[in-house]
Scaffold this motif. Sequence first.
Motif, PDB file in Angstrom:
ATOM      1  N   PRO A 172      29.347  34.491  37.885  1.00 24.14           N
ATOM      2  CA  PRO A 172      28.845  33.194  38.373  1.00 24.14           C
ATOM      3  C   PRO A 172      28.770  33.199  39.893  1.00 24.14           C
ATOM      4  O   PRO A 172      29.468  33.970  40.563  1.00 24.14           O
ATOM      5  CB  PRO A 172      29.897  32.205  37.861  1.00 24.14           C
ATOM      6  CG  PRO A 172      31.149  33.022  37.745  1.00 24.14           C
ATOM      7  CD  PRO A 172      30.714  34.402  37.364  1.00 24.14           C
ATOM      8  N   GLU A 173      27.965  32.302  40.428  1.00 20.83           N
ATOM      9  CA  GLU A 173      27.728  32.309  41.871  1.00 20.83           C
ATOM     10  C   GLU A 173      28.964  31.918  42.676  1.00 20.83           C
ATOM     11  O   GLU A 173      29.050  32.220  43.869  1.00 20.83           O
ATOM     12  CB  GLU A 173      26.568  31.365  42.208  1.00 20.83           C
ATOM     13  CG  GLU A 173      26.771  29.931  41.775  1.00 20.83           C
ATOM     14  CD  GLU A 173      25.526  29.086  41.983  1.00 20.83           C
ATOM     15  OE1 GLU A 173      24.484  29.649  42.344  1.00 20.83           O
ATOM     16  OE2 GLU A 173      25.605  27.852  41.768  1.00 20.83           O
ATOM     17  N   ASN A 174      29.950  31.306  42.035  1.00 17.12           N
ATOM     18  CA  ASN A 174      31.169  30.936  42.762  1.00 17.12           C
ATOM     19  C   ASN A 174      32.100  32.128  43.003  1.00 17.12           C
ATOM     20  O   ASN A 174      33.033  32.048  43.801  1.00 17.12           O
ATOM     21  CB  ASN A 174      31.938  29.859  42.006  1.00 17.12           C
ATOM     22  CG  ASN A 174      32.309  30.290  40.596  1.00 17.12           C
ATOM     23  OD1 ASN A 174      31.489  30.153  39.693  1.00 17.12           O
ATOM     24  ND2 ASN A 174      33.517  30.802  40.391  1.00 17.12           N
ATOM     25  N   ALA A 175      31.864  33.250  42.303  1.00 20.17           N
ATOM     26  CA  ALA A 175      32.720  34.426  42.436  1.00 20.17           C
ATOM     27  C   ALA A 175      32.244  35.270  43.610  1.00 20.17           C
ATOM     28  O   ALA A 175      31.203  35.927  43.546  1.00 20.17           O
ATOM     29  CB  ALA A 175      32.707  35.248  41.150  1.00 20.17           C
ATOM     30  N   THR A 176      32.987  35.248  44.697  1.00 15.86           N
ATOM     31  CA  THR A 176      32.641  36.015  45.888  1.00 15.86           C
ATOM     32  C   THR A 176      33.891  36.718  46.417  1.00 15.86           C
ATOM     33  O   THR A 176      35.015  36.445  45.974  1.00 15.86           O
ATOM     34  CB  THR A 176      32.078  35.101  46.993  1.00 15.86           C
ATOM     35  OG1 THR A 176      33.131  34.233  47.454  1.00 15.86           O
ATOM     36  CG2 THR A 176      30.906  34.269  46.484  1.00 15.86           C
ATOM     37  N   LEU A 177      33.692  37.576  47.397  1.00 21.17           N
ATOM     38  CA  LEU A 177      34.833  38.245  48.011  1.00 21.17           C
ATOM     39  C   LEU A 177      35.746  37.237  48.710  1.00 21.17           C
ATOM     40  O   LEU A 177      36.962  37.421  48.789  1.00 21.17           O
ATOM     41  CB  LEU A 177      34.357  39.302  49.006  1.00 21.17           C
ATOM     42  CG  LEU A 177      33.615  40.511  48.414  1.00 21.17           C
ATOM     43  CD1 LEU A 177      33.092  41.409  49.533  1.00 21.17           C
ATOM     44  CD2 LEU A 177      34.528  41.289  47.484  1.00 21.17           C
ATOM     45  N   GLU A 178      35.140  36.172  49.229  1.00 22.32           N
ATOM     46  CA  GLU A 178      35.910  35.141  49.917  1.00 22.32           C
ATOM     47  C   GLU A 178      36.610  34.206  48.926  1.00 22.32           C
ATOM     48  O   GLU A 178      37.691  33.685  49.210  1.00 22.32           O
ATOM     49  CB  GLU A 178      35.011  34.314  50.840  1.00 22.32           C
ATOM     50  CG  GLU A 178      34.451  35.083  52.038  1.00 22.32           C
ATOM     51  CD  GLU A 178      33.345  36.058  51.637  1.00 22.32           C
ATOM     52  OE1 GLU A 178      32.687  35.798  50.602  1.00 22.32           O
ATOM     53  OE2 GLU A 178      33.165  37.072  52.330  1.00 22.32           O
ATOM     54  N   THR A 179      35.978  33.984  47.773  1.00 18.86           N
ATOM     55  CA  THR A 179      36.548  33.083  46.764  1.00 18.86           C
ATOM     56  C   THR A 179      36.575  33.781  45.416  1.00 18.86           C
ATOM     57  O   THR A 179      35.750  33.505  44.540  1.00 18.86           O
ATOM     58  CB  THR A 179      35.720  31.792  46.661  1.00 18.86           C
ATOM     59  OG1 THR A 179      34.353  32.138  46.339  1.00 18.86           O
ATOM     60  CG2 THR A 179      35.757  31.016  47.971  1.00 18.86           C
ATOM     61  N   PRO A 180      37.516  34.706  45.211  1.00 15.20           N
ATOM     62  CA  PRO A 180      37.598  35.430  43.935  1.00 15.20           C
ATOM     63  C   PRO A 180      37.798  34.456  42.771  1.00 15.20           C
ATOM     64  O   PRO A 180      38.469  33.424  42.913  1.00 15.20           O
ATOM     65  CB  PRO A 180      38.804  36.351  44.114  1.00 15.20           C
ATOM     66  CG  PRO A 180      38.991  36.458  45.591  1.00 15.20           C
ATOM     67  CD  PRO A 180      38.558  35.138  46.153  1.00 15.20           C
ATOM     68  N   ALA A 181      37.215  34.805  41.630  1.00 14.89           N
ATOM     69  CA  ALA A 181      37.269  33.927  40.465  1.00 14.89           C
ATOM     70  C   ALA A 181      38.129  34.554  39.366  1.00 14.89           C
ATOM     71  O   ALA A 181      38.274  35.778  39.292  1.00 14.89           O
ATOM     72  CB  ALA A 181      35.854  33.686  39.934  1.00 14.89           C
ATOM     73  N   PRO A 182      38.701  33.723  38.507  1.00 14.04           N
ATOM     74  CA  PRO A 182      39.402  34.272  37.342  1.00 14.04           C
ATOM     75  C   PRO A 182      38.409  35.021  36.453  1.00 14.04           C
ATOM     76  O   PRO A 182      37.209  34.718  36.467  1.00 14.04           O
ATOM     77  CB  PRO A 182      39.966  33.034  36.649  1.00 14.04           C
ATOM     78  CG  PRO A 182      39.107  31.902  37.120  1.00 14.04           C
ATOM     79  CD  PRO A 182      38.702  32.255  38.513  1.00 14.04           C
ATOM     80  N   ALA A 183      38.908  35.988  35.706  1.00 16.50           N
ATOM     81  CA  ALA A 183      38.021  36.837  34.896  1.00 16.50           C
ATOM     82  C   ALA A 183      38.580  36.985  33.491  1.00 16.50           C
ATOM     83  O   ALA A 183      39.801  36.922  33.275  1.00 16.50           O
ATOM     84  CB  ALA A 183      37.859  38.202  35.552  1.00 16.50           C
ATOM     85  N   ILE A 184      37.682  37.200  32.546  1.00 15.96           N
ATOM     86  CA  ILE A 184      38.065  37.300  31.140  1.00 15.96           C
ATOM     87  C   ILE A 184      37.311  38.455  30.479  1.00 15.96           C
ATOM     88  O   ILE A 184      36.089  38.596  30.652  1.00 15.96           O
ATOM     89  CB  ILE A 184      37.749  35.984  30.391  1.00 15.96           C
ATOM     90  CG1 ILE A 184      38.523  34.816  31.011  1.00 15.96           C
ATOM     91  CG2 ILE A 184      38.078  36.110  28.900  1.00 15.96           C
ATOM     92  CD1 ILE A 184      38.037  33.457  30.557  1.00 15.96           C
ATOM     93  N   VAL A 185      38.025  39.278  29.726  1.00 21.71           N
ATOM     94  CA  VAL A 185      37.414  40.308  28.888  1.00 21.71           C
ATOM     95  C   VAL A 185      37.216  39.722  27.500  1.00 21.71           C
ATOM     96  O   VAL A 185      38.162  39.171  26.915  1.00 21.71           O
ATOM     97  CB  VAL A 185      38.302  41.568  28.786  1.00 21.71           C
ATOM     98  CG1 VAL A 185      37.651  42.607  27.869  1.00 21.71           C
ATOM     99  CG2 VAL A 185      38.559  42.166  30.158  1.00 21.71           C
TER     100      VAL A 185
END
Length: 611
Positions: free
Chosen positions: A60-73
């Motif tokens: 998603p566009e909110n996931a950046t190096l500055e604002t890492p996002a939670p992730a799911i497998v």
Amino acid sequence: MLSTDKTKRAQIFVCIAIVLMLISMIGASLIQTSGGRVKVDEVNWVDTDGIRKTALLLVPENATLETPAPAIVTSHGFLNNKEMQDLNYVELARRGYVVLAIDMASHGDSQIAPGVGNMMPSVWQGVLFLADIGYVDTTRIGVTGHSFGGFSSNFAVTMDNAAGTNLISAVLVNSMDPTYDSDSDGMFDNVYGSRDVGVVAGEYDEFGFNIFDENGVKQPKPDYIHSDEAQSFLYFGTDRGDEPEREANTVYTQEVDGQEAMRVIYTSNIIHPWSHFSARSTKSTIEFFEQALGAPNPIPATNQVWQWKTVFNVVGIVGFVMFAINCAIALLATPFFRSVSSLGADQTLTAPAFKGKKWWFWTSLVISAVVGSVIFLPIMLATKSATYERTFLNQAAVRGVSTWAMACGLVALVMLLVTKVINKDAWAECIANVRITPARLFKTILLALTVVAASYVWVFIADYFFHVDFRIWVLAFKRFNPVFLLIAIPFMIMGSVFYVMSSISVNCFNYCKLGGKEWVNTLVLALFTGAPAFIITLMQYVYFYQTGNLLFAVGESALFVVWLFPLVAILPLSVLVSRKIYKASGNPYLPGIINAIIVALVSSANTCTFY
């Protein structure tokens, strides 16, 4: 040769079919990418076990190096592929999670690596992949998997514990038991530690969540939530003793190792395969991860859009089938393939009035349906169609179903030979349409191959440009790995015995008007062709919901019945395809071979492969 009007009509329908498939691709892609706010890529890597893995990575566009996002497998189950998790990865990605939808080893496009031992680490390898990405918040990584994917999720926790990395923060096991006793000493324990853990437990799951009495006798469904195992899970790995029974669909928290952890069991009145096509199950997934990891873009769990992706997928299926039918009809007018048709330029086939003995028409249909139903499970058991190891013809599940199809084709042949004795007058006229020269048969096969290749071009376009396919629940027209072409050849040949005999039966010997209408005949034949798959499935689940016990439970019989689900749709649909092409060509072999090739490719692309 076809009439000019019929050729033009076929060409028009080919164009309509292409438009439908393009609408499907674009629409499904827009849903999958949240209107362009989620980037979707197919990724390939060699994992730490040396096995090449493939997955869809949704960012998603909110996931950046500055604002890492939670992730799911997310992981599919045994005999499926990554796209079976589309309802989860669509909904999770639009809520701001980075999602990695994996193909387990020996499934989809991942490397063929026989054995459970190579499949089990698949979710863990997905976790390691995500942990190396800069825009992923490595303190908030979750895993979820359906069926064997849930087993792989449990195994990922074991690997995480052994490595001491603590990369996994949340685990949602779907249609698979959680781990109750990690060292098999008969004592409950908390293998999950301080992780947040949930279970999606279908109350009528055919394979998991079984409870037994003191004599080891399995108890009827649905009483899992009352079992010692379920209660120990909700009590964080301890025997509840005299404590009050905990309830389903309720989140329980407890401090573990200085952190607050949660446990929850979500239940709903569904069966095992329905859990990956269920709004209720998806709601549970959304709610769990929002509480466990925190959604960067919170959206109410009841606000789901994956159903619209399914609608567009169905449009694609309609377009695919329409294209195959009308591509065959249009190509019959070309100089090279004209001889495939037995009709004159302006000739149109219409159903004749009923000829022969009506009682035999109905009796032969009933006998074929009953015999097809009776022989299914014995053939599947005899061919050992459920295995995790190397197997003859590489795909045990497809081999078993293809063997059954071939046997049903032989039953149809017997019925036709009996017809020769009972309906002598009709036999001579019908058999004339069955005779074919080697040269014409060769061109028929070439035309069938051309039609299938042209049809699958659109499936490959959907995958390459849009990362989508044409699917609904357990039926999927999906891009296949080129190696599957060789694997599928024996299944095409085996399937041809059934689909060609079905076409001959439907179009040469049972083609007539019923009640004065041709469509009634087509409908009756379609229903009887699909009857064995429908009858077995209906018997299994009516009995299951009434008693809590499976009617067919010997060996892997319950799994074999689940494999009939797509055939409930495929078998009747094959009759409609067969009738349409036959009326335009007068050639019963052409639609039979087309059906056999497509079904073999659909089957081989959506299963587990070992060699």
